[in-house]
Design a protein around this motif. Structure first.
Motif, PDB file in Angstrom:
ATOM      1  N   PHE A   1     -85.535  17.148 -55.956  1.00  0.00           N
ATOM      2  CA  PHE A   1     -84.598  17.611 -56.990  1.00  0.00           C
ATOM      3  C   PHE A   1     -83.938  16.364 -57.586  1.00  0.00           C
ATOM      4  CE2 PHE A   1     -85.133  21.093 -54.061  1.00  0.00           C
ATOM      5  CZ  PHE A   1     -85.087  22.248 -54.833  1.00  0.00           C
ATOM      6  N   ASP A   2     -84.462  15.900 -58.721  1.00  0.00           N
ATOM      7  CA  ASP A   2     -83.925  14.687 -59.338  1.00  0.00           C
ATOM      8  C   ASP A   2     -82.756  15.039 -60.262  1.00  0.00           C
ATOM      9  OD1 ASP A   2     -83.768  11.976 -59.809  1.00  0.00           O
ATOM     10  OD2 ASP A   2     -85.217  11.994 -61.448  1.00  0.00           O
ATOM     11  N   GLU A   3     -81.850  14.088 -60.417  1.00  0.00           N
ATOM     12  CA  GLU A   3     -80.652  14.258 -61.268  1.00  0.00           C
ATOM     13  C   GLU A   3     -79.935  15.570 -60.935  1.00  0.00           C
ATOM     14  OE1 GLU A   3     -79.795  11.734 -62.566  1.00  0.00           O
ATOM     15  OE2 GLU A   3     -81.586  10.584 -63.044  1.00  0.00           O
ATOM     16  N   HIS A   4     -79.725  15.780 -59.640  1.00  0.00           N
ATOM     17  CA  HIS A   4     -79.191  17.060 -59.188  1.00  0.00           C
ATOM     18  C   HIS A   4     -77.760  17.304 -59.658  1.00  0.00           C
ATOM     19  CE1 HIS A   4     -77.757  20.115 -56.231  1.00  0.00           C
ATOM     20  NE2 HIS A   4     -78.962  20.595 -56.466  1.00  0.00           N
ATOM     21  N   HIS A   5     -77.077  16.243 -60.079  1.00  0.00           N
ATOM     22  CA  HIS A   5     -75.694  16.418 -60.540  1.00  0.00           C
ATOM     23  C   HIS A   5     -75.604  17.340 -61.752  1.00  0.00           C
ATOM     24  CE1 HIS A   5     -77.235  13.247 -63.175  1.00  0.00           C
ATOM     25  NE2 HIS A   5     -76.348  13.659 -64.059  1.00  0.00           N
ATOM     26  N   GLU A   6     -76.698  17.533 -62.486  1.00  0.00           N
ATOM     27  CA  GLU A   6     -76.627  18.371 -63.684  1.00  0.00           C
ATOM     28  C   GLU A   6     -76.460  19.853 -63.336  1.00  0.00           C
ATOM     29  OE1 GLU A   6     -78.924  17.656 -67.055  1.00  0.00           O
ATOM     30  OE2 GLU A   6     -78.989  15.494 -66.812  1.00  0.00           O
ATOM     31  N   ARG A   7     -76.924  20.272 -62.160  1.00  0.00           N
ATOM     32  CA  ARG A   7     -76.628  21.571 -61.587  1.00  0.00           C
ATOM     33  C   ARG A   7     -76.853  22.754 -62.534  1.00  0.00           C
ATOM     34  NH1 ARG A   7     -73.027  22.054 -57.528  1.00  0.00           N
ATOM     35  NH2 ARG A   7     -73.781  24.205 -57.531  1.00  0.00           N
ATOM     36  N   SER A   8     -78.031  22.832 -63.136  1.00  0.00           N
ATOM     37  CA  SER A   8     -78.353  24.017 -63.934  1.00  0.00           C
ATOM     38  C   SER A   8     -78.536  25.206 -63.007  1.00  0.00           C
ATOM     39  CB  SER A   8     -79.635  23.793 -64.746  1.00  0.00           C
ATOM     40  OG  SER A   8     -80.776  23.963 -63.922  1.00  0.00           O
ATOM     41  N   VAL A   9     -78.460  26.410 -63.572  1.00  0.00           N
ATOM     42  CA  VAL A   9     -78.616  27.621 -62.762  1.00  0.00           C
ATOM     43  C   VAL A   9     -80.005  27.674 -62.137  1.00  0.00           C
ATOM     44  CG1 VAL A   9     -79.370  29.113 -64.671  1.00  0.00           C
ATOM     45  CG2 VAL A   9     -78.177  30.121 -62.727  1.00  0.00           C
ATOM     46  N   ASN A  10     -81.022  27.171 -62.851  1.00  0.00           N
ATOM     47  CA  ASN A  10     -82.374  27.154 -62.300  1.00  0.00           C
ATOM     48  C   ASN A  10     -82.501  26.183 -61.127  1.00  0.00           C
ATOM     49  OD1 ASN A  10     -83.899  29.093 -63.725  1.00  0.00           O
ATOM     50  ND2 ASN A  10     -83.974  27.766 -65.523  1.00  0.00           N
ATOM     51  N   THR A  11     -81.769  25.074 -61.175  1.00  0.00           N
ATOM     52  CA  THR A  11     -81.778  24.141 -60.053  1.00  0.00           C
ATOM     53  C   THR A  11     -81.171  24.778 -58.814  1.00  0.00           C
ATOM     54  OG1 THR A  11     -81.639  22.201 -61.482  1.00  0.00           O
ATOM     55  CG2 THR A  11     -80.933  21.913 -59.228  1.00  0.00           C
TER      56      THR A  11
ATOM     57  N   SER B   1     -58.566   7.611 -74.348  1.00  0.00           N
ATOM     58  CA  SER B   1     -57.756   6.562 -73.723  1.00  0.00           C
ATOM     59  C   SER B   1     -58.135   6.375 -72.257  1.00  0.00           C
ATOM     60  CB  SER B   1     -56.267   6.934 -73.807  1.00  0.00           C
ATOM     61  OG  SER B   1     -56.018   8.092 -73.014  1.00  0.00           O
ATOM     62  N   GLU B   2     -57.669   5.268 -71.681  1.00  0.00           N
ATOM     63  CA  GLU B   2     -57.921   5.023 -70.260  1.00  0.00           C
ATOM     64  C   GLU B   2     -57.228   6.082 -69.404  1.00  0.00           C
ATOM     65  OE1 GLU B   2     -58.241   1.180 -67.275  1.00  0.00           O
ATOM     66  OE2 GLU B   2     -57.354   0.967 -69.279  1.00  0.00           O
ATOM     67  N   GLN B   3     -56.044   6.529 -69.851  1.00  0.00           N
ATOM     68  CA  GLN B   3     -55.355   7.612 -69.139  1.00  0.00           C
ATOM     69  C   GLN B   3     -56.156   8.904 -69.234  1.00  0.00           C
ATOM     70  OE1 GLN B   3     -54.013   5.602 -71.371  1.00  0.00           O
ATOM     71  NE2 GLN B   3     -52.164   4.647 -70.502  1.00  0.00           N
ATOM     72  N   GLY B   4     -56.795   9.109 -70.399  1.00  0.00           N
ATOM     73  CA  GLY B   4     -57.634  10.293 -70.571  1.00  0.00           C
ATOM     74  C   GLY B   4     -58.834  10.276 -69.639  1.00  0.00           C
ATOM     75  N   GLN B   5     -59.367   9.073 -69.366  1.00  0.00           N
ATOM     76  CA  GLN B   5     -60.489   8.942 -68.437  1.00  0.00           C
ATOM     77  C   GLN B   5     -60.085   9.421 -67.040  1.00  0.00           C
ATOM     78  OE1 GLN B   5     -63.614   8.273 -68.739  1.00  0.00           O
ATOM     79  NE2 GLN B   5     -64.236   7.852 -66.627  1.00  0.00           N
ATOM     80  N   ASN B   6     -58.906   9.032 -66.596  1.00  0.00           N
ATOM     81  CA  ASN B   6     -58.433   9.424 -65.267  1.00  0.00           C
ATOM     82  C   ASN B   6     -58.155  10.916 -65.174  1.00  0.00           C
ATOM     83  OD1 ASN B   6     -58.511   6.726 -64.415  1.00  0.00           O
ATOM     84  ND2 ASN B   6     -56.420   6.336 -65.149  1.00  0.00           N
ATOM     85  N   ALA B   7     -57.885  11.537 -66.331  1.00  0.00           N
ATOM     86  CA  ALA B   7     -57.567  12.969 -66.338  1.00  0.00           C
ATOM     87  C   ALA B   7     -58.806  13.859 -66.361  1.00  0.00           C
ATOM     88  CB  ALA B   7     -56.684  13.292 -67.550  1.00  0.00           C
ATOM     89  N   LEU B   8     -59.988  13.277 -66.613  1.00  0.00           N
ATOM     90  CA  LEU B   8     -61.214  14.082 -66.640  1.00  0.00           C
ATOM     91  C   LEU B   8     -61.512  14.629 -65.246  1.00  0.00           C
ATOM     92  CD1 LEU B   8     -63.581  11.788 -68.788  1.00  0.00           C
ATOM     93  CD2 LEU B   8     -62.349  13.830 -69.554  1.00  0.00           C
ATOM     94  N   GLU B   9     -62.088  15.840 -65.194  1.00  0.00           N
ATOM     95  CA  GLU B   9     -62.481  16.392 -63.901  1.00  0.00           C
ATOM     96  C   GLU B   9     -63.608  15.542 -63.318  1.00  0.00           C
ATOM     97  OE1 GLU B   9     -63.747  20.397 -64.538  1.00  0.00           O
ATOM     98  OE2 GLU B   9     -65.058  19.864 -66.198  1.00  0.00           O
ATOM     99  N   ALA B  10     -63.679  15.474 -61.993  1.00  0.00           N
ATOM    100  CA  ALA B  10     -64.654  14.599 -61.340  1.00  0.00           C
ATOM    101  C   ALA B  10     -66.087  15.010 -61.650  1.00  0.00           C
ATOM    102  CB  ALA B  10     -64.417  14.597 -59.828  1.00  0.00           C
ATOM    103  N   HIS B  11     -66.381  16.309 -61.551  1.00  0.00           N
ATOM    104  CA  HIS B  11     -67.712  16.836 -61.826  1.00  0.00           C
ATOM    105  C   HIS B  11     -67.555  18.106 -62.664  1.00  0.00           C
ATOM    106  CE1 HIS B  11     -69.854  14.259 -58.876  1.00  0.00           C
ATOM    107  NE2 HIS B  11     -68.729  14.355 -58.191  1.00  0.00           N
ATOM    108  N   SER B  12     -68.492  18.355 -63.558  1.00  0.00           N
ATOM    109  CA  SER B  12     -68.473  19.605 -64.324  1.00  0.00           C
ATOM    110  C   SER B  12     -68.776  20.773 -63.402  1.00  0.00           C
ATOM    111  CB  SER B  12     -69.518  19.562 -65.449  1.00  0.00           C
ATOM    112  OG  SER B  12     -69.198  18.576 -66.398  1.00  0.00           O
ATOM    113  N   PRO B  13     -68.170  21.938 -63.637  1.00  0.00           N
ATOM    114  CA  PRO B  13     -68.479  23.105 -62.819  1.00  0.00           C
ATOM    115  C   PRO B  13     -69.964  23.442 -62.912  1.00  0.00           C
ATOM    116  CG  PRO B  13     -66.560  23.519 -64.215  1.00  0.00           C
ATOM    117  CD  PRO B  13     -67.164  22.231 -64.673  1.00  0.00           C
ATOM    118  N   ALA B  14     -70.555  23.843 -61.804  1.00  0.00           N
ATOM    119  CA  ALA B  14     -71.966  24.215 -61.799  1.00  0.00           C
ATOM    120  C   ALA B  14     -72.209  25.357 -62.774  1.00  0.00           C
ATOM    121  CB  ALA B  14     -72.388  24.640 -60.396  1.00  0.00           C
ATOM    122  N   GLU B  15     -73.345  25.307 -63.455  1.00  0.00           N
ATOM    123  CA  GLU B  15     -73.668  26.328 -64.453  1.00  0.00           C
ATOM    124  C   GLU B  15     -73.643  27.728 -63.853  1.00  0.00           C
ATOM    125  OE1 GLU B  15     -76.696  26.095 -68.137  1.00  0.00           O
ATOM    126  OE2 GLU B  15     -77.702  26.450 -66.221  1.00  0.00           O
ATOM    127  N   ILE B  16     -74.013  27.856 -62.596  1.00  0.00           N
ATOM    128  CA  ILE B  16     -74.088  29.160 -61.936  1.00  0.00           C
ATOM    129  C   ILE B  16     -72.715  29.836 -61.866  1.00  0.00           C
ATOM    130  CG2 ILE B  16     -73.670  28.457 -59.529  1.00  0.00           C
ATOM    131  CD1 ILE B  16     -76.093  30.187 -58.753  1.00  0.00           C
TER     132      ILE B  16
END
Length: 564
Positions: free
Chosen positions: A129-139, A348-363
């Motif tokens: 399972f390559d590039e598993h961070h993308e976490r599509s529902v099919n994955t 902004s750099e502050q905006g970078q720190n405010a981003l969520e760590a990982h996107s919610p899984a598509e599922i």
């Protein structure tokens, strides 16, 4: 193999880990070389050998078609072979394999088809399972079914999960896996934060940043934009700006998104001639597993288009949202693959720190009727499988209701004969139900073309919202829509195999119109014009909707709505 890559140093350890464990997790940073090195290094692993001396296959999932094809082509070339010999690929409407193929690079839905056709995966020894961070529902579905395949049928089946930006802890818990870490080969990247002005148009700020970089920096640019419409708009404006300045005469512009032809995509990723530069305008298709030659600068809007499910309306909607920190790392990494690079971030750099760590899984955020139907075809219930992210119970409940309404599940919640045929088509259940209800060959041809159009052509690329007119345009310009036409023909052949059709000359009363067939697919989206209005409608689901004032369908008494 000629050039040394960071992944090479860990390959012997990876081989040992897979020989001693069912499941392994490999975190390999950008530039490590995992996608094209790992499958080849494991090709002759002893644990893949059968009793007769032959070897089981390796299949590797790639989330995007262009990445799957390019990875396979690169590996075949490194062996001095043509594609389809030792290394091949398989995706919808494009397969290059032979009886000699031992590494198959596939897109995610293909694994589900493999598992449903052969739950034991008898000829396969390793699934990557390559590039598993993308976490599509099919994955996630493929991983859940593969784990049950291991448990019930194949203790010897190996699973390898790879990515540069994995959320490892839940994976380690689910897989009970050995974890390995490999550093990458990424050159230093100068992160430059460009404050985004919410009062100004996104396209204006993107073009301003591109022009500034072209004037100040060396090398080609990769620009991440949310969607196809944004790419088209920026392309048009940027072309006008570049034509005004003679010093940009050697700079070309290339769009890059999933619906382009192979030729157009290859033009975007190919190296430029000496003395020339290019600006590639891309969606997140270029985020990972893809090296675009000559890119030294990334301009990142920090936005993406994402499908999200509204449980009240029962519909998926495509929304623009901020990317995650993991995605921002992947995108910036495109600039430092071959030399030190620059990444302009439109926040902004502050905006970078405010981003969520990982996107919610598509599922966890889209409509799940396709998943529920495939699980039923597998012979299980959703709750009986082990999931990395548990599908939301209310989404599963709504999916089951829809599938029952479409007669794809019976009263006991088991898959029906009609549902089995629908599952084999590999389509969204709504469209599969529509095609299987076409009793006339001519209507089936039209229904298949319309399905291909709705599945493969974003709304931004359709000229209007009247689907009957859009279908007529497709039929009058088949060459322009060759990919959709090939896909439609494939579905037509499958439907004709599964369900005999009435003769073309059968009674008209028994032949549903295209609008009626579409209504079968979307019974909850039949819309009636409200009194004293020419654009406001009441959907059969009880929800309200309205047409855009520019719509050619203004004033229609009844509509069938495919998307909102």
């Amino acid at each position: 193999m000629k050039n040394s890559l960071p992944i090479d140093s860990i390959l012997p350890e990876l081989n040992r880990a897979l020989s001693q464990n069912k499941n392994v997790i490999l975190s390999a940073q950008p530039g490590a070389g995992k996608t094209t090195r790992v499958p080849l290094a494991l090709l002759d692993a002893q644990w893949l050998q059968k009793n007769d001396g032959s070897y089981k296959k390796i299949i590797m999932l790639e989330p995007r078609r262009i990445a799957a094809r390019n990875a396979a082509l690169y590996m075949a070339k490194s062996l001095g072979e043509h594609i389809g010999q030792t290394v091949g690929y398989k995706m919808r409407q494009d397969t290059k394999t032979s009886h000699n193929t031992r590494i198959e690079v596939i897109t995610e839905g293909i694994l589900t088809r493999y598992l449903l056709q052969d739950p034991e995966l008898r000829d396969i020894g390793l699934i990557i399972f390559d590039e598993h961070h993308e976490r599509s529902v099919n994955t996630d579905l493929g991983l859940a079914l593969s784990l049950q395949c291991q448990e019930l049928f194949r203790e010897d089946l190996k699973l390898l999960v790879m990515s540069a930006t994995l959320d490892k802890e839940p994976l380690e818990k689910l897989l009970n896996a050995k974890s390995l870490l490999c550093p990458g080969r990424s050159f230093p990247i100068d992160q430059r934060y460009v404050e985004f002005d919410t009062k100004k148009r996104l396209s204006d700020q993107v073009i301003k940043t591109i022009i500034y970089s072209l004037q100040k920096d060396e090398g080609s640019l990769l620009v991440f934009l949310p969607g196809v419409r944004d790419i088209q708009f920026v392309h048009q404006q940027l072309q006008t700006e570049l034509q005004k300045q003679p010093n940009f005469a050697n700079t070309s512009i290339h769009p890059l998104y999933g619906q382009l032809s192979d030729k157009q995509q290859q033009a975007a990723i190919a190296a430029t001639e000496k003395g020339k530069r290019k600006v590639v305008l891309a969606t997140n298709i270029a985020e990972s597993s893809l090296t675009i030659e000559g890119i030294r600068i990334v301009v990142d809007t920090g936005l993406e288009k994402q499908l999200n499910y509204n449980a009240r309306s029962g519909m998926n909607s495509l929304i623009t949202k901020k990317i995650s920190q993991a995605s921002s790392v992947q995108r910036a990494g495109r600039a430092g693959r071959i030399e030190p690079g620059i990444c302009y971030r439109l926040w902004s750099e502050q905006g970078q720190n405010a981003l969520e760590a990982h996107s919610p899984a598509e599922i966890s955020r889209i409509e799940l009727s396709d998943l529920v139907l495939n699980v039923a075809q597998w012979g299980a219930d959703v709750d009986e499988l082990d999931w990395l992210t548990q599908p939301p119970a209310n989404y599963v409940k709504q999916a089951k209701k829809l599938l029952s309404d479409l007669d794809l599940l019976d009263q006991q919640g088991q898959i029906s004969t009609h549902g089995e045929y629908a599952s084999k088509l590999g389509l969204n259940p709504r469209f599969a139900h529509m095609l299987l209800n076409a009793t006339n060959k001519i209507k089936l041809e039209d229904a298949c073309l319309l399905t291909a159009l709705l599945n493969d052509t974003p709304k931004a690329l359709r000229n209007n919202d009247d689907l009957s007119r859009t279908l007529s345009q497709l039929k009058s310009n088949i060459k322009h829509y060759s990919a959709q036409t090939r896909q439609a023909l494939s579905w037509q052949k499958q439907v004709e195999k599964y369900k005999p059709l009435a003769k073309t000359g059968s009674a008209q009363a028994k032949t549903p119109s295209l609008a009626q067939l579409l209504a079968l697919a979307f019974p909850d989206r039949i819309a009636q014009l409200r009194a004293n209005s020419d654009h406001q409608y009441l959907l059969s689901s009880g929800r309200g909707a309205q047409l855009h004032p520019s719509s050619s369908l203004i004033g229609s008494d009844w509509l069938v709505v495919s998307d909102i």
